[in-house]
Design an enzyme around this catalytic site. Sequence first.
Site, PDB file in Angstrom:
ATOM      1  N   PRO A   2     -34.147   2.969  12.331  1.00 22.96           N
ATOM      2  CA  PRO A   2     -35.610   2.814  12.407  1.00 22.96           C
ATOM      3  C   PRO A   2     -35.992   1.680  13.362  1.00 22.96           C
ATOM      4  CG  PRO A   2     -34.850   2.844  10.128  1.00 22.96           C
ATOM      5  CD  PRO A   2     -33.641   2.718  10.998  1.00 22.96           C
ATOM      6  N   GLU A   3     -37.055   1.907  14.084  1.00 20.44           N
ATOM      7  CA  GLU A   3     -37.584   0.875  14.970  1.00 20.44           C
ATOM      8  C   GLU A   3     -38.600   0.051  14.178  1.00 20.44           C
ATOM      9  OE1 GLU A   3     -36.740   1.034  18.492  1.00 20.44           O
ATOM     10  OE2 GLU A   3     -35.378   2.653  17.985  1.00 20.44           O
ATOM     11  N   LYS A  51     -37.450  -5.586  11.318  1.00 22.17           N
ATOM     12  CA  LYS A  51     -37.062  -4.346  10.669  1.00 22.17           C
ATOM     13  C   LYS A  51     -36.760  -4.550   9.188  1.00 22.17           C
ATOM     14  CE  LYS A  51     -34.315  -3.021  14.268  1.00 22.17           C
ATOM     15  NZ  LYS A  51     -33.420  -2.022  14.873  1.00 22.17           N
ATOM     16  N   ARG A 251     -24.158   2.404  18.893  1.00 25.95           N
ATOM     17  CA  ARG A 251     -25.419   2.611  19.583  1.00 25.95           C
ATOM     18  C   ARG A 251     -25.191   3.270  20.929  1.00 25.95           C
ATOM     19  NH1 ARG A 251     -28.652  -2.860  17.949  1.00 25.95           N
ATOM     20  NH2 ARG A 251     -29.354  -2.035  15.978  1.00 25.95           N
TER      21      ARG A 251
END
Length: 268
Positions: A2-3, A51, A251
Amino acid sequence: MPEGDTVWLTAHRLSRALAGGTLVRADLRVPRLATADLTGRRVEGVVPRGKHLLTRLGGGLTLHSHLRMDGAWHLYAPGERWGGGPQWQVRAILATAERVAVGYRLPVLELLPTAEEDKAVGHLGPDLLGPGWDPAEAVRRLLADPGRPVGEALLDQRNLAGIGNVYAAELCFLRGITPWTPVGEAPGPDRLVTLAHRLLTANKARHGHITTGDTRRGRTHWVYGRADRPCLRCGTLVRTAEHGTPPDRARVAYWCPHCQRGPAPPTN
Ligand SMILES: [Zn+2]
């Protein structure tokens, strides 16, 4: 992953649903908290920090959670069927008389005194969606390690808080640099940071992280998620490579070799 804008929206929905209510059920399914009894406490509000989510309760307690890769909080009416995943993925249940919040797959869940929230989030850099957003400080932190690849530097929440994989990829694209460009050589770091703020702010109240201004399916990102598909600007096939160091090694970076200048990923 999630950003920050997703976390912001989650916090606002949770806050709207729970704040002012009293917990009639509180079930924290992690061994360390299994005996914590929060029923009877008032929910003061839910605050996003980068976050991280801080659910503040009466009596000066904060429930800190982080969604990390695929965690989520879902809201239900009492008695409504839950749909966020199998039961064994439920980590937290917070219910008032009106609403039930269910936290799925939360890798971080801890209780701490509200006065000591800094222990959980004090390491964070300026919060892109926080009330005290400080772009100059974000630039200063980014440039403190000028040789670091910009993609990695943007993902490091100690530099600025809120950027995940989507925005890291899209910001590099929009600034015309590859994610492996040393951050000290990125042109206009102040503009990079301002752009990050603008993108997250524009998206915080909606789902999706639209960076192209185009909400049509398949048109929302310039390069992110477009492996081996054409760059939306020039048509060159978008390339991918893993980047970062553990624990972020999974990532994936996306970039257009035509639109973005700078070093290619190190080959291994
Ligand atoms: Zn391109």
